[in-house]
Design an enzyme around this catalytic site. Sequence first.
Site, PDB file in Angstrom:
ATOM      1  CB  THR A 237       5.966  -3.917  -2.368  1.00  0.00           C
ATOM      2  OG1 THR A 237       7.385  -3.456  -2.312  1.00  0.00           O
ATOM      3  CG2 THR A 237       5.528  -5.157  -1.509  1.00  0.00           C
ATOM      4  CG  ASP A 238      11.059  -2.912  -4.266  1.00  0.00           C
ATOM      5  OD1 ASP A 238      10.521  -2.991  -3.427  1.00  0.00           O
ATOM      6  OD2 ASP A 238      11.975  -2.158  -4.660  1.00  0.00           O
ATOM      7  CD  GLU A 239       9.817  -3.354   1.641  1.00  0.00           C
ATOM      8  OE1 GLU A 239       9.396  -4.191   2.444  1.00  0.00           O
ATOM      9  OE2 GLU A 239       9.709  -2.045   1.876  1.00  0.00           O
TER      10      GLU A 239
ATOM     11  CE1 TYR B  50       3.370  -2.746   2.799  1.00  0.00           C
ATOM     12  CE2 TYR B  50       5.606  -3.064   2.123  1.00  0.00           C
ATOM     13  CZ  TYR B  50       4.436  -2.563   2.019  1.00  0.00           C
ATOM     14  OH  TYR B  50       4.095  -2.293   0.676  1.00  0.00           O
TER      15      TYR B  50
ATOM     16  CE  LYS C 203       1.518  -4.594  -1.002  1.00  0.00           C
ATOM     17  NZ  LYS C 203       0.251  -3.877  -1.338  1.00  0.00           N
TER      18      LYS C 203
HETATM   19  P1  NAD Z   1      -0.598   4.753   1.843  1.00  0.00           P
HETATM   20  O1  NAD Z   1      -0.261   4.378   3.305  1.00  0.00           O
HETATM   21  O2  NAD Z   1      -0.169   6.256   1.590  1.00  0.00           O
HETATM   22  O3  NAD Z   1      -2.093   4.733   1.557  1.00  0.00           O
HETATM   23  C1  NAD Z   1      -2.879   3.530   1.945  1.00  0.00           C
HETATM   24  C2  NAD Z   1      -4.385   4.271   1.962  1.00  0.00           C
HETATM   25  O4  NAD Z   1      -5.373   2.856   1.966  1.00  0.00           O
HETATM   26  C3  NAD Z   1      -4.909   5.216   2.723  1.00  0.00           C
HETATM   27  O5  NAD Z   1      -5.580   6.319   2.110  1.00  0.00           O
HETATM   28  C4  NAD Z   1      -5.597   4.344   3.604  1.00  0.00           C
HETATM   29  O6  NAD Z   1      -6.683   4.936   4.058  1.00  0.00           O
HETATM   30  C5  NAD Z   1      -6.235   3.266   2.897  1.00  0.00           C
HETATM   31  N1  NAD Z   1      -6.753   2.165   3.595  1.00  0.00           N
HETATM   32  C6  NAD Z   1      -6.026   1.560   4.630  1.00  0.00           C
HETATM   33  N2  NAD Z   1      -6.469   0.462   5.154  1.00  0.00           N
HETATM   34  C7  NAD Z   1      -7.723   0.161   4.258  1.00  0.00           C
HETATM   35  C8  NAD Z   1      -8.862  -0.523   4.381  1.00  0.00           C
HETATM   36  N3  NAD Z   1      -9.262  -1.655   5.049  1.00  0.00           N
HETATM   37  N4  NAD Z   1      -9.809  -0.386   3.492  1.00  0.00           N
HETATM   38  C9  NAD Z   1      -9.839   0.575   2.564  1.00  0.00           C
HETATM   39  N5  NAD Z   1      -8.799   1.622   2.667  1.00  0.00           N
HETATM   40  C10 NAD Z   1      -7.834   1.396   3.412  1.00  0.00           C
HETATM   41  O7  NAD Z   1       0.093   3.989   0.807  1.00  0.00           O
HETATM   42  P2  NAD Z   1       1.022   4.190  -0.376  1.00  0.00           P
HETATM   43  O8  NAD Z   1       2.332   4.340  -0.065  1.00  0.00           O
HETATM   44  O9  NAD Z   1       0.271   5.094  -1.440  1.00  0.00           O
HETATM   45  O10 NAD Z   1       0.835   2.555  -1.236  1.00  0.00           O
HETATM   46  C11 NAD Z   1      -0.175   2.270  -2.006  1.00  0.00           C
HETATM   47  C12 NAD Z   1       0.083   0.708  -2.196  1.00  0.00           C
HETATM   48  O11 NAD Z   1       1.318   0.551  -2.928  1.00  0.00           O
HETATM   49  C13 NAD Z   1       0.202  -0.235  -1.188  1.00  0.00           C
HETATM   50  O12 NAD Z   1      -0.590  -1.369  -1.350  1.00  0.00           O
HETATM   51  C14 NAD Z   1       1.613  -0.329  -0.818  1.00  0.00           C
HETATM   52  O13 NAD Z   1       1.814  -1.504  -0.410  1.00  0.00           O
HETATM   53  C15 NAD Z   1       2.102  -0.125  -2.350  1.00  0.00           C
HETATM   54  N6  NAD Z   1       3.588   0.161  -2.540  1.00  0.00           N
HETATM   55  C16 NAD Z   1       4.045   1.321  -2.052  1.00  0.00           C
HETATM   56  C17 NAD Z   1       5.280   1.799  -2.404  1.00  0.00           C
HETATM   57  C18 NAD Z   1       5.701   3.079  -1.708  1.00  0.00           C
HETATM   58  O14 NAD Z   1       6.867   3.422  -2.050  1.00  0.00           O
HETATM   59  N7  NAD Z   1       4.861   3.887  -1.159  1.00  0.00           N
HETATM   60  C19 NAD Z   1       6.056   0.794  -3.098  1.00  0.00           C
HETATM   61  C20 NAD Z   1       5.556  -0.384  -3.520  1.00  0.00           C
HETATM   62  C21 NAD Z   1       4.235  -0.567  -3.466  1.00  0.00           C
HETATM   63  O1  DAU Z   2      10.335  -0.958  -1.853  1.00  0.00           O
HETATM   64  C1  DAU Z   2       8.888  -0.747  -1.791  1.00  0.00           C
HETATM   65  C2  DAU Z   2       8.773  -0.174  -0.387  1.00  0.00           C
HETATM   66  O2  DAU Z   2       9.174   1.150  -0.020  1.00  0.00           O
HETATM   67  C3  DAU Z   2       7.149  -0.224  -0.160  1.00  0.00           C
HETATM   68  O3  DAU Z   2       6.388  -1.238  -0.519  1.00  0.00           O
HETATM   69  C4  DAU Z   2       6.536   0.292   0.988  1.00  0.00           C
HETATM   70  O4  DAU Z   2       5.236   0.454   1.382  1.00  0.00           O
HETATM   71  C5  DAU Z   2       7.103   1.737   1.358  1.00  0.00           C
HETATM   72  O5  DAU Z   2       7.043   2.040   2.795  1.00  0.00           O
HETATM   73  C6  DAU Z   2       8.731   1.818   1.111  1.00  0.00           C
HETATM   74  O6  DAU Z   2       9.152   0.893   2.111  1.00  0.00           O
HETATM   75  P1  DAU Z   2      10.868   1.439   2.801  1.00  0.00           P
HETATM   76  O7  DAU Z   2      10.891   0.834   4.189  1.00  0.00           O
HETATM   77  O8  DAU Z   2      11.926   1.063   1.802  1.00  0.00           O
HETATM   78  O9  DAU Z   2      10.602   3.069   3.074  1.00  0.00           O
HETATM   79  P2  DAU Z   2      10.912   3.806   4.117  1.00  0.00           P
HETATM   80  O10 DAU Z   2      10.666   5.077   3.493  1.00  0.00           O
HETATM   81  O11 DAU Z   2      10.113   3.724   5.499  1.00  0.00           O
HETATM   82  O12 DAU Z   2      12.457   3.646   4.234  1.00  0.00           O
HETATM   83  C7  DAU Z   2      13.268   3.760   3.049  1.00  0.00           C
HETATM   84  C8  DAU Z   2      14.771   3.628   3.635  1.00  0.00           C
HETATM   85  O13 DAU Z   2      15.313   4.501   4.516  1.00  0.00           O
HETATM   86  C9  DAU Z   2      14.932   2.113   4.385  1.00  0.00           C
HETATM   87  O14 DAU Z   2      16.117   1.577   4.189  1.00  0.00           O
HETATM   88  C10 DAU Z   2      14.576   2.600   6.009  1.00  0.00           C
HETATM   89  C11 DAU Z   2      15.482   3.850   6.142  1.00  0.00           C
HETATM   90  N1  DAU Z   2      15.012   4.811   6.949  1.00  0.00           N
HETATM   91  C12 DAU Z   2      13.704   5.161   7.034  1.00  0.00           C
HETATM   92  C13 DAU Z   2      13.055   6.086   7.930  1.00  0.00           C
HETATM   93  C14 DAU Z   2      11.817   6.362   7.932  1.00  0.00           C
HETATM   94  C15 DAU Z   2      15.721   5.740   7.692  1.00  0.00           C
HETATM   95  O15 DAU Z   2      17.078   5.316   7.645  1.00  0.00           O
HETATM   96  N2  DAU Z   2      15.303   6.496   8.590  1.00  0.00           N
HETATM   97  C16 DAU Z   2      14.000   6.837   8.869  1.00  0.00           C
HETATM   98  O16 DAU Z   2      13.640   7.659   9.524  1.00  0.00           O
END
Ligand code: NAD
Ligand code: DAU
Length: 362
Positions: free
Chosen positions: A129-131, A156, A160
């Site tokens: 992730t970019d985080e 988190y 990662k």
């Molecule tokens: P998500 O939370 O929607 O899905 C996670 C999936 O992993 C679920 O289906 C869950 O059942 C499965 N899982 C959890 N623990 C497990 C385990 N121990 N064994 C097998 N399966 C398991 O996540 P997402 O938003 O789709 O993110 C997917 C990946 O991308 C993650 O690694 C996350 O860190 C990364 N990522 C997400 C974002 C974003 O904006 N959503 C951005 C950057 C990176």
């Molecule tokens: O940047 C990549 C990351 O983006 C991924 O690695 C994570 O898995 C993914 O969950 C996401 O993280 P964020 O914390 O950025 O996403 P979230 O949707 O939780 O929040 C986006 C922004 O909005 C953040 O600045 C927090 C804010 N927020 C979020 C929620 C849920 C609010 O202001 N109110 C809210 O209720």
Amino acid sequence: MQILVTGGCGFIGSNFVRHLLASNPDDQVVNLDLLTYAGNLESLSDVEADFASRYRFVRGDVRDEKLCLGLLEQAQAVVHFAAESHVDRSIGGGAEFLQTNVLGTHNLLECARRAWDGETGNSFVYVSTDEVYGALELDDPELFREDRPLAPRNPYSASKAAADHLSQAYFHTFGLPVKITRCSNTYGPYQFPEKLVPLMIANIVAGEPLPVYGDGLYVRDWLQVSDNCRATEAVLRQGRAGEAYNVGGNAERPNLEVVRLLVELVCERLGLELEERLSLITHIADRPGHDRRYATDAGKLQRELGIAPAIDFEEGMAGTVDWYLDHQDWCQRVTSGAYRDYYQKMYGQRLEQAGTGGVQET
Ligand code: NAD
Ligand code: DAU
């Protein structure tokens, strides 16, 4: 090629499985997912029907050594999405994050090393992730580049980053063909409604408060999920082993702007009164340690692999709103379990405090 996808029942994973099977008629996909609260088989019911001969689901844990070793012996590639993914939940308690994100990734790396000993042409894609880079100031001219040291700032992103380092270590120490994607905030169909975009859409429709953390001027780089899937596939097939690739949307926006756009889009479609829905925006107590800004330089991906985001931010958000309005039954089903308790715990007190003037409006 047989490709093992972990976390394929989650948001990005389910989109990726669909994308792979639809665009590569010769590939087989095995989806390993534990089905935690964030994983839903229903997100792939069309895939089960359309690609039955090339798709297999295995319910299991990425920490299960015997299971993962067996699956990797059959596969030529793994794309590892499975993780605990929500920052707020990691602040509420980080143990599951270390278990799945760090130990689970270590187990997969170790199983791949053993299963692929002596083989060539395999790929291990770790989805980071970019985080992991930490945070930028609003006026910082430097964007995140792949050579920036990792400096995560919440549980988190620390988990990662640990797995990102382990993945690099397996390349350097054992020559495992690891490739890393570091993607920005992804949005689109099938995202669990705890995340900003789907949470806001659901609350706008229901006429409930729209909880914005702090001043709402936190900036994220928004990436539509199909652009993320195309980039992940390019890294899988053409990326160089041992390299990390940023994946960004070229769409930095402050949270308040995202929320206002979502209000406009929902109101337009449902004929709701715009000012009334905008008045639901409620500034609540901030996320502890909230990173001010993430901004990604995705130039390496474009230069080396020819991939750039194709979906414009406003167009992508409009499509996402349409999808959620058409799939309100999906949202209700995936949030029907423990989610209400989570929501109350996460937002109840902060919304009450905001209602009593405890949090400053901006
Ligand atoms: P998500 O939370 O929607 O899905 C996670 C999936 O992993 C679920 O289906 C869950 O059942 C499965 N899982 C959890 N623990 C497990 C385990 N121990 N064994 C097998 N399966 C398991 O996540 P997402 O938003 O789709 O993110 C997917 C990946 O991308 C993650 O690694 C996350 O860190 C990364 N990522 C997400 C974002 C974003 O904006 N959503 C951005 C950057 C990176
Ligand atoms: O940047 C990549 C990351 O983006 C991924 O690695 C994570 O898995 C993914 O969950 C996401 O993280 P964020 O914390 O950025 O996403 P979230 O949707 O939780 O929040 C986006 C922004 O909005 C953040 O600045 C927090 C804010 N927020 C979020 C929620 C849920 C609010 O202001 N109110 C809210 O209720």
